[in-house]
Scaffold this active site. Structure first.
Site, PDB file in Angstrom:
ATOM      1  N   VAL A 317      59.532  74.048   8.802  1.00  9.54           N
ATOM      2  CA  VAL A 317      58.354  73.447   8.174  1.00  9.54           C
ATOM      3  C   VAL A 317      58.341  74.052   6.767  1.00  9.54           C
ATOM      4  CG1 VAL A 317      55.853  73.157   8.259  1.00  9.54           C
ATOM      5  CG2 VAL A 317      57.164  73.285  10.384  1.00  9.54           C
ATOM      6  N   PRO A 318      58.964  73.369   5.802  1.00  9.48           N
ATOM      7  CA  PRO A 318      59.363  73.991   4.527  1.00  9.48           C
ATOM      8  C   PRO A 318      58.232  74.239   3.531  1.00  9.48           C
ATOM      9  CG  PRO A 318      59.907  71.663   4.507  1.00  9.48           C
ATOM     10  CD  PRO A 318      59.384  71.962   5.886  1.00  9.48           C
ATOM     11  N   CYS A 319      57.392  75.214   3.826  1.00  4.03           N
ATOM     12  CA  CYS A 319      56.318  75.574   2.898  1.00  4.03           C
ATOM     13  C   CYS A 319      56.877  76.159   1.602  1.00  4.03           C
ATOM     14  CB  CYS A 319      55.350  76.548   3.559  1.00  4.03           C
ATOM     15  SG  CYS A 319      56.120  77.997   4.302  1.00  4.03           S
ATOM     16  N   HIS A 320      58.163  76.551   1.613  1.00  2.64           N
ATOM     17  CA  HIS A 320      58.773  77.088   0.394  1.00  2.64           C
ATOM     18  C   HIS A 320      58.961  76.006  -0.676  1.00  2.64           C
ATOM     19  CE1 HIS A 320      62.219  75.677   2.840  1.00  2.64           C
ATOM     20  NE2 HIS A 320      62.789  75.397   1.683  1.00  2.64           N
ATOM     21  N   ARG A 321      58.813  74.733  -0.309  1.00  5.15           N
ATOM     22  CA  ARG A 321      59.009  73.640  -1.272  1.00  5.15           C
ATOM     23  C   ARG A 321      57.751  73.302  -2.057  1.00  5.15           C
ATOM     24  NH1 ARG A 321      62.465  69.828   2.936  1.00  5.15           N
ATOM     25  NH2 ARG A 321      64.215  71.282   3.175  1.00  5.15           N
TER      26      ARG A 321
END
Length: 356
Positions: A317-321
């Site tokens: 769940v790419p919260c880094h994006r």
């Protein structure tokens, strides 16, 4: 620091001088006089500035003829599981009745204290406690699926039913007879190029994936346990083994979309934010403001940012994006340096795929 701003050599050499582990994964330093390349935080003697050059990957250093350092071992994943530990883990997960004792380890030429230290460091419990937890986890699954308590106990090698029940309750917090109404989250250590991660899953899917040095990890685990009314026990599940394979492929640049069941309990708003994160294309980024607009909550930018920070499943769940409105990197539970690495890694692979 702007998103894809290149590290200059002065910054990199300063990191080498200070042996700053925060730059792990961002570059490698090679020493011209010895022909060896290292991690930024290598504890070996620091070379003079004129004798070093820098590479963005270990592959580039190898192609220039440099050999990997024997001290910091730059070709290994940070926190990688040693081969002898991996062999033991495979054995005890495949044979439910197997119990490896200290004498068994010594016969293999392995010092028991060495194994114990590794398990305490990486799992928070001794090797023998880990084996007991693994057995209890397996027993829980059998009982929940309808097997009798006595059969589950004896199948796992317990000679006394009372001993099994005592051990079961001590590890899970509830009696075996309550298994049909309780939940367990199986925990497994996942290795990555940016350090070890702790993964958790139940029968519904992966519900936890965090770097083990995240300061909020204990809080995240407590919150998840409360939400699911579940206990956490070390265990091996097929979905966790598949997670390791897909994580490996992701870090090698061979995988962009994960195909794994995810389970992220939370409020309706949180779940909406987390699903929107999964919709951000690989190699791209969005601001919190754009994310708020994407879920039709234009005035909820701060709430979106908070829900983003509450995400318990990193990378998948790419919260880094998600970036700040000015394009700068913002806080990331795994560390801003990891966020920069992940974004740079994805951008590079996305651009490479578009080349003729």
């Amino acid at each position: 620091m702007k998103l894809y701003e290149q590290l200059n050599e002065d910054i990199m050499y300063k990191a080498v001088l200070e042996k700053d582990a925060g730059f792990e994964g961002l570059f490698f330093v090679a020493v011209k006089t010895t022909g060896i390349f290292c991690r930024p935080a290598c504890t070996a003697r620091t070379p003079k500035r004129e004798n070093v050059e820098f590479f963005s990957s270990s592959k580039d250093a190898l192609l220039q003829g440099y050999r990997p350092c024997k001290v910091c071992k730059p070709l290994e994943k940070k926190g990688e599981t040693p081969d002898y530990i991996q062999e033991i883990l495979t054995e005890i997960s495949q044979d439910t009745e197997l119990r490896i004792k200290d004498d068994d380890l010594r016969q293999r030429g392995i010092e028991p204290s060495k194994v114990r230290r590794w398990f305490v460091k990486n799992h928070g419990i001794s090797f023998h406690a880990y084996q007991r937890s693994l057995k209890i986890n397996q027993a829980f699954v059998h009982i929940k699926n309808g097997e009798k308590i006595s059969a589950a106990a004896f199948d796992l090698g317990y000679e006394s039913l009372s001993a099994f029940q005592d051990s079961f309750k001590k590890i899970t917090g509830f009696a075996p007879s309550s298994s049909k109404y309780q939940s367990l989250i199986s925990l497994q250590r996942i290795t990555t190029s940016l350090g070890p991660m702790l993964a958790g899953a139940n029968e519904q899917g992966i519900c936890l994936l965090e770097f083990t040095d995240r300061r909020m990890l204990v809080t995240q685990i407590k919150r998840l346990g409360h939400l699911l009314k579940a206990s956490f026990v070390p265990g091996r599940l097929p979905v966790l083994d598949e997670l390791q394979k897909q994580i490996d492929a992701y870090f090698q640049g061979n995988l962009r979309h994960f195909d794994l069941p995810l389970y992220f309990p939370g409020t309706d708003f949180q779940q909406k934010v987390w699903r929107a994160l999964i919709e951000i294309p690989y190699g791209q980024t969005r601001s919190y403001k754009v994310q708020a607009r994407h879920i039709n909550q234009n005035q909820a930018v701060r709430a979106v940012a908070k829900a983003n920070g509450d995400n318990r499943i990193a990378i998948l769940v790419p919260c880094h994006r998600v970036l700040g409105s000015d394009g700068n990197l913002t806080g990331y539970g795994g560390g801003v340096w990891r966020k920069k690495w992940l974004l740079t890694h994805e951008l590079k692979n996305a651009q490479d795929s578009q080349m003729p």
